[in-house]
Design a protein around this motif. Structure first.
Motif, PDB file in Angstrom:
ATOM      1  N   GLN A 241      -1.692 -64.567  46.068  1.00  0.00           N
ATOM      2  CA  GLN A 241      -1.392 -63.372  45.279  1.00  0.00           C
ATOM      3  C   GLN A 241      -2.362 -63.223  44.107  1.00  0.00           C
ATOM      4  O   GLN A 241      -2.884 -62.129  43.859  1.00  0.00           O
ATOM      5  CB  GLN A 241       0.046 -63.427  44.780  1.00  0.00           C
ATOM      6  N   LEU A 242      -2.605 -64.315  43.397  1.00  0.00           N
ATOM      7  CA  LEU A 242      -3.526 -64.241  42.259  1.00  0.00           C
ATOM      8  C   LEU A 242      -4.955 -63.965  42.729  1.00  0.00           C
ATOM      9  O   LEU A 242      -5.678 -63.161  42.108  1.00  0.00           O
ATOM     10  CB  LEU A 242      -3.468 -65.542  41.466  1.00  0.00           C
ATOM     11  N   ALA A 243      -5.370 -64.622  43.813  1.00  0.00           N
ATOM     12  CA  ALA A 243      -6.721 -64.387  44.324  1.00  0.00           C
ATOM     13  C   ALA A 243      -6.883 -62.946  44.800  1.00  0.00           C
ATOM     14  O   ALA A 243      -7.930 -62.320  44.581  1.00  0.00           O
ATOM     15  CB  ALA A 243      -7.032 -65.364  45.464  1.00  0.00           C
ATOM     16  N   LEU A 244      -5.852 -62.392  45.446  1.00  0.00           N
ATOM     17  CA  LEU A 244      -5.925 -61.008  45.913  1.00  0.00           C
ATOM     18  C   LEU A 244      -6.004 -60.035  44.737  1.00  0.00           C
ATOM     19  O   LEU A 244      -6.749 -59.043  44.782  1.00  0.00           O
ATOM     20  CB  LEU A 244      -4.711 -60.692  46.780  1.00  0.00           C
ATOM     21  N   LEU A 249      -9.653 -56.251  42.149  1.00  0.00           N
ATOM     22  CA  LEU A 249     -10.231 -55.711  40.922  1.00  0.00           C
ATOM     23  C   LEU A 249     -11.752 -55.800  40.933  1.00  0.00           C
ATOM     24  O   LEU A 249     -12.458 -54.857  40.551  1.00  0.00           O
ATOM     25  CB  LEU A 249      -9.648 -56.450  39.717  1.00  0.00           C
ATOM     26  N   LEU A 250     -12.282 -56.928  41.384  1.00  0.00           N
ATOM     27  CA  LEU A 250     -13.735 -57.118  41.361  1.00  0.00           C
ATOM     28  C   LEU A 250     -14.435 -56.330  42.465  1.00  0.00           C
ATOM     29  O   LEU A 250     -15.620 -55.997  42.316  1.00  0.00           O
ATOM     30  CB  LEU A 250     -14.071 -58.605  41.492  1.00  0.00           C
ATOM     31  N   VAL A 261     -13.167 -64.982  45.564  1.00  0.00           N
ATOM     32  CA  VAL A 261     -12.297 -65.539  44.523  1.00  0.00           C
ATOM     33  C   VAL A 261     -11.396 -66.590  45.145  1.00  0.00           C
ATOM     34  O   VAL A 261     -10.781 -66.351  46.200  1.00  0.00           O
ATOM     35  CB  VAL A 261     -11.444 -64.438  43.865  1.00  0.00           C
ATOM     36  N   ARG A 262     -11.333 -67.742  44.517  1.00  0.00           N
ATOM     37  CA  ARG A 262     -10.434 -68.800  44.948  1.00  0.00           C
ATOM     38  C   ARG A 262      -9.641 -69.273  43.729  1.00  0.00           C
ATOM     39  O   ARG A 262     -10.205 -69.492  42.651  1.00  0.00           O
ATOM     40  CB  ARG A 262     -11.193 -69.980  45.546  1.00  0.00           C
ATOM     41  N   VAL A 358      -9.633 -71.143  38.456  1.00  0.00           N
ATOM     42  CA  VAL A 358     -10.139 -69.978  39.166  1.00  0.00           C
ATOM     43  C   VAL A 358     -11.642 -70.118  39.325  1.00  0.00           C
ATOM     44  O   VAL A 358     -12.355 -70.404  38.336  1.00  0.00           O
ATOM     45  CB  VAL A 358      -9.801 -68.670  38.433  1.00  0.00           C
ATOM     46  N   ALA A 359     -12.107 -69.910  40.549  1.00  0.00           N
ATOM     47  CA  ALA A 359     -13.547 -69.939  40.839  1.00  0.00           C
ATOM     48  C   ALA A 359     -13.940 -68.586  41.421  1.00  0.00           C
ATOM     49  O   ALA A 359     -13.322 -68.108  42.382  1.00  0.00           O
ATOM     50  CB  ALA A 359     -13.879 -71.061  41.819  1.00  0.00           C
ATOM     51  N   VAL A 360     -14.978 -67.977  40.843  1.00  0.00           N
ATOM     52  CA  VAL A 360     -15.439 -66.658  41.255  1.00  0.00           C
ATOM     53  C   VAL A 360     -16.920 -66.763  41.590  1.00  0.00           C
ATOM     54  O   VAL A 360     -17.722 -67.234  40.763  1.00  0.00           O
ATOM     55  CB  VAL A 360     -15.215 -65.606  40.156  1.00  0.00           C
ATOM     56  N   LEU A 361     -17.263 -66.333  42.797  1.00  0.00           N
ATOM     57  CA  LEU A 361     -18.649 -66.343  43.248  1.00  0.00           C
ATOM     58  C   LEU A 361     -19.083 -64.899  43.461  1.00  0.00           C
ATOM     59  O   LEU A 361     -18.448 -64.153  44.221  1.00  0.00           O
ATOM     60  CB  LEU A 361     -18.785 -67.144  44.539  1.00  0.00           C
ATOM     61  N   VAL A 362     -20.167 -64.484  42.778  1.00  0.00           N
ATOM     62  CA  VAL A 362     -20.629 -63.103  42.805  1.00  0.00           C
ATOM     63  C   VAL A 362     -22.010 -63.070  43.435  1.00  0.00           C
ATOM     64  O   VAL A 362     -22.861 -63.917  43.137  1.00  0.00           O
ATOM     65  CB  VAL A 362     -20.661 -62.497  41.391  1.00  0.00           C
ATOM     66  N   ASN A 363     -22.220 -62.084  44.308  1.00  0.00           N
ATOM     67  CA  ASN A 363     -23.522 -61.900  44.933  1.00  0.00           C
ATOM     68  C   ASN A 363     -24.449 -61.226  43.921  1.00  0.00           C
ATOM     69  O   ASN A 363     -24.294 -60.049  43.610  1.00  0.00           O
ATOM     70  CB  ASN A 363     -23.374 -61.044  46.189  1.00  0.00           C
ATOM     71  N   ASP A 364     -25.421 -61.976  43.423  1.00  0.00           N
ATOM     72  CA  ASP A 364     -26.297 -61.430  42.387  1.00  0.00           C
ATOM     73  C   ASP A 364     -27.303 -60.430  42.939  1.00  0.00           C
ATOM     74  O   ASP A 364     -27.910 -59.674  42.171  1.00  0.00           O
ATOM     75  CB  ASP A 364     -27.028 -62.565  41.665  1.00  0.00           C
ATOM     76  N   THR A 365     -27.491 -60.425  44.264  1.00  0.00           N
ATOM     77  CA  THR A 365     -28.423 -59.446  44.835  1.00  0.00           C
ATOM     78  C   THR A 365     -27.779 -58.080  45.040  1.00  0.00           C
ATOM     79  O   THR A 365     -28.480 -57.103  45.303  1.00  0.00           O
ATOM     80  CB  THR A 365     -28.947 -59.960  46.182  1.00  0.00           C
ATOM     81  N   ALA A 366     -26.475 -58.002  44.945  1.00  0.00           N
ATOM     82  CA  ALA A 366     -25.784 -56.724  45.170  1.00  0.00           C
ATOM     83  C   ALA A 366     -25.699 -55.904  43.896  1.00  0.00           C
ATOM     84  O   ALA A 366     -25.913 -54.697  43.907  1.00  0.00           O
ATOM     85  CB  ALA A 366     -24.383 -56.975  45.723  1.00  0.00           C
ATOM     86  N   ALA A 367     -25.358 -56.536  42.805  1.00  0.00           N
ATOM     87  CA  ALA A 367     -25.197 -55.797  41.541  1.00  0.00           C
ATOM     88  C   ALA A 367     -25.398 -56.764  40.393  1.00  0.00           C
ATOM     89  O   ALA A 367     -25.026 -57.937  40.470  1.00  0.00           O
ATOM     90  CB  ALA A 367     -23.821 -55.148  41.462  1.00  0.00           C
TER      91      ALA A 367
END
Length: 526
Positions: A241-244, A249-250, A261-262, A358-367
């Motif tokens: 639920q928290l990850a969703l 949002l992101l 998000v994990r 909480v671990a968040v991985l963002v694709n830096d090539t997208a935005a």
């Protein structure tokens, strides 16, 4: 009958002789297409089949099939005859009809077993039959749970003895076979355990074992396994639920597929009970009761001096034997005030959050988004609490999209194959329809040609050109043209010349019809 059959065959050969080999091939292909189209229509328009009964004994399956044959209901057999399928819209009506006939007989494993007992049944058989009846009733009740296809219950009931006060406790084991793709949740397993335990006297949930058909132990009866499974499910549910919430949002910020998000939630499953007693006094409230006491004493007299046991006398602040004044005054007051008493009892429910990671991985090539902004968003989405020791890590990193690209290519290929299959199916149906239309057109043209040939034959016969082999013979006073005897005219050469001219005019006007007529005569040997 033989003459009629030979005549029909001769007519059929005569009709077929009017077609070329190509036309005959087209007709055969068209008829085959009609047969295939009719078979496909019957197959596709048939109602879907659904299981009527499964896991049937051989005698029950035979009785049910015999009853279906008598009723005229279509059916199919599967699983070696243990499962009977009927049209889906007739399942419930057929079950009611079978129940009215007492089928299947082996399904009556409950208390109906007690109906067959007689007065000569021994006590041992009565106890065994009663145990079987209870096991059957429990099995039928468990089968009503969603996901359970069949269930088997075994009870181990100790014998009662008058010589022992405490006998062995009863135990039970449950074997469930689940439907394809189904799985029992921890709550359902606990429900089965409590159901069996509540149905047998002196049987506790700790003595009930539940397993599935694959040999997986769902509940060992101790309760620890079920509790651990429930805790793990509660933790996983909160993490998802928290990850969703953070993922949704992101996705609106960096785009779908560009963030992962994990969440790991450390939950406290300890149960606590706290009792608090508080007292409060309101200033200005009159006391419930009060009491005052006072003591006063005043007197004069000589105060003896010296030390006891010593023959001499020592001054101690007063002169021995001198006069003094003594005063004693004592007062006390007691009040009983009204005091507010508050007793609070608080029971802490298990499952409180002890810490979030909480671990968040963002694709830096997208935005290109500021990680601090993403950290703030995730903190608000998951309910970040620094005092609790929660941590959030946001890391920009390029994503490996090879698997996603391959999946997208597979999806596109599957969609393309599906569209091609649909197009091929449409073309196949259109080809069948064209073949049907072509066969109808050819049949119409053939019947029309036959009618024209018959009309031409009648016209030739009217002018004396009967459908017989061409031969002109002369006899005494008569002339035979193609087997037709023509009466001699007054001027025989002129009559022959007139008939020859009429035949030439007919050949000149309708050469193809005359040629077709001659070929038909030659083929039939006329």
């Amino acid at each position: 009958m033989t003459t009629l059959l030979q005549d029909s065959m001769r007519r059929a050969r005569g009709a077929m002789s009017g077609f070329t080999p190509g036309q005959i091939g087209v007709i055969v292909v068209g008829i085959a297409g009609l047969v295939l189209a009719g078979f496909a229509f019957v197959r596709w328009s048939a109602a879907p089949m659904a299981p009527l009964y499964s896991n049937l004994a051989a005698e029950d399956a035979s009785a049910v099939v015999q009853q279906l044959d008598t009723s005229g209901i279509g059916y199919e057999l599967s699983d070696g005859g243990a499962t009977i399928l009927v049209p889906q819209d007739k399942v419930y009506a057929t079950r009611l009809a079978m129940s009215a006939q007492g089928l299947p007989t082996n399904a009556q494993d409950g208390y109906s077993l007690l109906d067959s007992q007689g007065i000569t049944t021994s006590e041992f058989m009565q106890n065994v039959t009663y145990q079987r009846a209870v096991e059957g009733e429990l099995a039928q009740t468990i089968q009503a749970i969603d996901g359970v296809e069949t269930a088997t219950v075994h009870l181990a009931l100790p014998e009662k003895s008058v010589f022992t006060q405490d006998s062995d406790k009863p135990t039970a084991s449950v074997m469930v076979q689940l439907r394809s793709g189904a799985a029992l949740e921890a709550g359902q397993v606990q429900a089965i355990t409590n159901l069996v335990a509540s149905s047998v006297p002196k049987l506790t949930a700790a003595n009930v074992t539940v397993a599935d058909s694959t040999g997986t132990l769902l509940s060992s009866g101790t309760g620890t396994g079920a509790a651990a499974s429930t805790q793990a499910q509660a933790q996983l549910k909160m993490e998802n639920q928290l990850a969703l919430a953070a993922q949704t949002l992101l996705d609106n910020v960096v785009g779908t597929g560009n963030v992962a998000v994990r969440v790991h939630a450390d939950l406290d499953f300890d149960s606590r009970e706290t009792t608090t007693q508080k007292y409060d006094y309101t200033t200005g409230v009159p006391p419930i009761s009060s009491s005052e006491t006072s003591e006063k004493y005043t007197g004069t007299g000589a105060v003896p001096g010296g030390v006891i046991g010593n023959g001499t006398t020592t001054a101690t602040g007063t002169t021995p034997g001198s006069a003094s004044t003594n005063t004693y005054d004592k007062s006390s007051s007691t009040q009983n005030n009204a005091v507010d008493s508050t007793q609070e009892k608080r029971v802490g429910a298990p499952g409180a959050v002890k810490r979030l990671t909480v671990a968040v991985l963002v694709n830096d090539t997208a935005a290109s988004v500021d990680p601090a902004v993403l950290t703030t968003l995730v903190s608000n989405a998951v309910g970040f609490d620094a005092a609790r020791g929660d941590t959030i890590a946001v890391t920009p990193m390029p994503f490996d999209t090879s698997a996603a690209d391959a999946a997208a290519a597979d999806i596109a290929a599957a969609a393309d194959a599906e569209s091609k299959a649909a197009l091929f199916d449409l073309v196949k149906k259109a080809a069948i329809a064209l073949l049907v239309i072509l066969v109808l057109v050819l049949a119409f043209l053939s019947s029309r040609k036959q009618r024209r040939q018959l009309m031409d034959a009648e016209e030739l016969a009217a002018i004396g050109f009967a459908p017989q082999p061409l031969a002109i013979t002369r006899g005494e006073g008569a002339m035979a043209l193609d087997g037709a005897v023509i009466a001699p005219a007054v001027d025989e050469p002129r009559a022959i010349e007139q008939h020859t001219s009429e035949i030439q005019d007919l050949v000149a006007k309708q050469p193809e019809e005359v040629a077709q007529l001659l070929r038909g005569w030659i083929a039939t040997g006329r």
